[in-house]
Design a protein around this motif. Sequence first.
Motif, PDB file in Angstrom:
ATOM      1  N   UNK A 124       0.830  -1.204   0.000  1.00 32.02           N
ATOM      2  CA  UNK A 124       0.000   0.000   0.000  1.00 32.02           C
ATOM      3  C   UNK A 124       0.865   1.254   0.000  1.00 32.02           C
ATOM      4  N   UNK A 125       0.500   2.205  -0.838  1.00 31.43           N
ATOM      5  CA  UNK A 125       1.265   3.447  -0.900  1.00 31.43           C
ATOM      6  C   UNK A 125       0.719   4.363  -1.967  1.00 31.43           C
ATOM      7  N   UNK A 126       1.396   5.495  -2.145  1.00 29.92           N
ATOM      8  CA  UNK A 126       1.037   6.462  -3.170  1.00 29.92           C
ATOM      9  C   UNK A 126       1.888   6.199  -4.405  1.00 29.92           C
ATOM     10  N   UNK A 127       1.227   6.105  -5.558  1.00 30.24           N
ATOM     11  CA  UNK A 127       1.904   5.823  -6.819  1.00 30.24           C
ATOM     12  C   UNK A 127       1.431   6.819  -7.871  1.00 30.24           C
ATOM     13  N   UNK A 128       2.072   6.794  -9.021  1.00 28.71           N
ATOM     14  CA  UNK A 128       1.735   7.757 -10.071  1.00 28.71           C
ATOM     15  C   UNK A 128       0.255   7.699 -10.444  1.00 28.71           C
ATOM     16  N   UNK A 166      -2.308   6.496  -8.463  1.00 27.38           N
ATOM     17  CA  UNK A 166      -3.276   6.523  -7.370  1.00 27.38           C
ATOM     18  C   UNK A 166      -2.625   7.034  -6.086  1.00 27.38           C
ATOM     19  N   UNK A 167      -3.404   7.748  -5.280  1.00 32.43           N
ATOM     20  CA  UNK A 167      -2.923   8.212  -3.984  1.00 32.43           C
ATOM     21  C   UNK A 167      -2.802   7.074  -2.969  1.00 32.43           C
ATOM     22  N   UNK A 168      -3.568   5.997  -3.176  1.00 27.73           N
ATOM     23  CA  UNK A 168      -3.485   4.833  -2.289  1.00 27.73           C
ATOM     24  C   UNK A 168      -3.849   3.592  -3.099  1.00 27.73           C
ATOM     25  N   UNK A 169      -2.879   2.690  -3.204  1.00 29.03           N
ATOM     26  CA  UNK A 169      -3.036   1.521  -4.080  1.00 29.03           C
ATOM     27  C   UNK A 169      -2.213   0.375  -3.518  1.00 29.03           C
TER      28      UNK A 169
END
Length: 278
Positions: free
Chosen positions: A92-96, A98-101
Motif C-alpha cells: 500500500x502506498x502512493x503511486x503515479x 493513485x494516492x493509495x493503491x
Amino acid sequence: MKQFITPCFWFTNNASDAVDFYCSVFNDATVINTSPVMIDFSLQGFRLLALNGGEKYEVNPSISLYVYCGNESEVDSLFSELKEGGEVLIPPGKYDWSDRYAWVQDRYGVNWQLDKDTINSGQKIVPSLLFANKNTLRVREALEHYRTVFDTRFLVESNYPEGAGVPQQTLLFAQISCDGTLLNIMSSTLAHSFNFTPGNSLVITCKDQNEIDRYWNGLLQGGGKEDMCGWLTDPFGISWQVVPEVLGKLMTDPEKSDRVVAAFLKMKKMNLEELLNA
C-alpha cells in the motif's frame, strides 16, 4: 442489469473454502448457487465463479480483480485481510496512478488490485487483464479485436510515456465496456513468469444458439483455438467459456444432469439443442 461476462477462477478442489474466505472479507457478499463443481457468488454486486477443477491449472496474476474502493480506509482494510497467508506484490502506498493503491495475491492465488479511486459505475470490481511477455505491445490490437465481438465502448486509454522503450502510441492501460461489463486491460514491459491460463477464464452466458455461435466464432477469429466443453482461447491466449444460460439448471436437474454432462463432455462449441434433448 444482467452481468454478461463473469470471471471464473480455478481451484484445487477448495473452491468452497475460498468463497467462504471472500464472503468474510467483503461486506456485500452473496452465494448465489453452489454445486460440487462450481460456486456462483457475488462480491459488491459483481458476480464471480469458483471452479473445483483439480490440479490441471492454477490461477495466476494474468487476470486480477481491480477493486475501486473509494477511500483509503477500505484499501487498507481489504489489504489487511487479503494478504493473510498470501503474498504482497505491491505494498500500500502512493503511486503515479493513485494516492493509495496495493496489489496482493491471496492465500488461494487470486490477485487483487486495491485502489482508493472511485469509479463512475455500479460495477466496483473490474476484471483486469495483464498483457505481458509476447503480448506487451498488443493491447490496442486486443481492443480492436473485442470491438468486433462485443458491443464495445472505449472509456479510458493511456499510452506509455516517452522513454519507456516501446513504440509511440503503445497502450499502457485501457478500460472498456463489453456488452455492459467493464474490463481493464493493462500491459507490462517486465519479464513475467506467467501468461494467460485456463486457471483464470471469462465466462459468457448466452441466451440461445445464435449467441453461442456469434461469440464463439468471433473470439476465435485471428488465431484463437477451440478447446472442449465450451472453452476456447482467443488470439491473445485468454481463456473464455461460451455457455448457454440454462446450463446450470440442466446440470442440477437430478433426472437429466448425468446425460447433460455426458453430452457436453463430447462437445467443443456448445450445442444447445443436444443439451436440451439429452
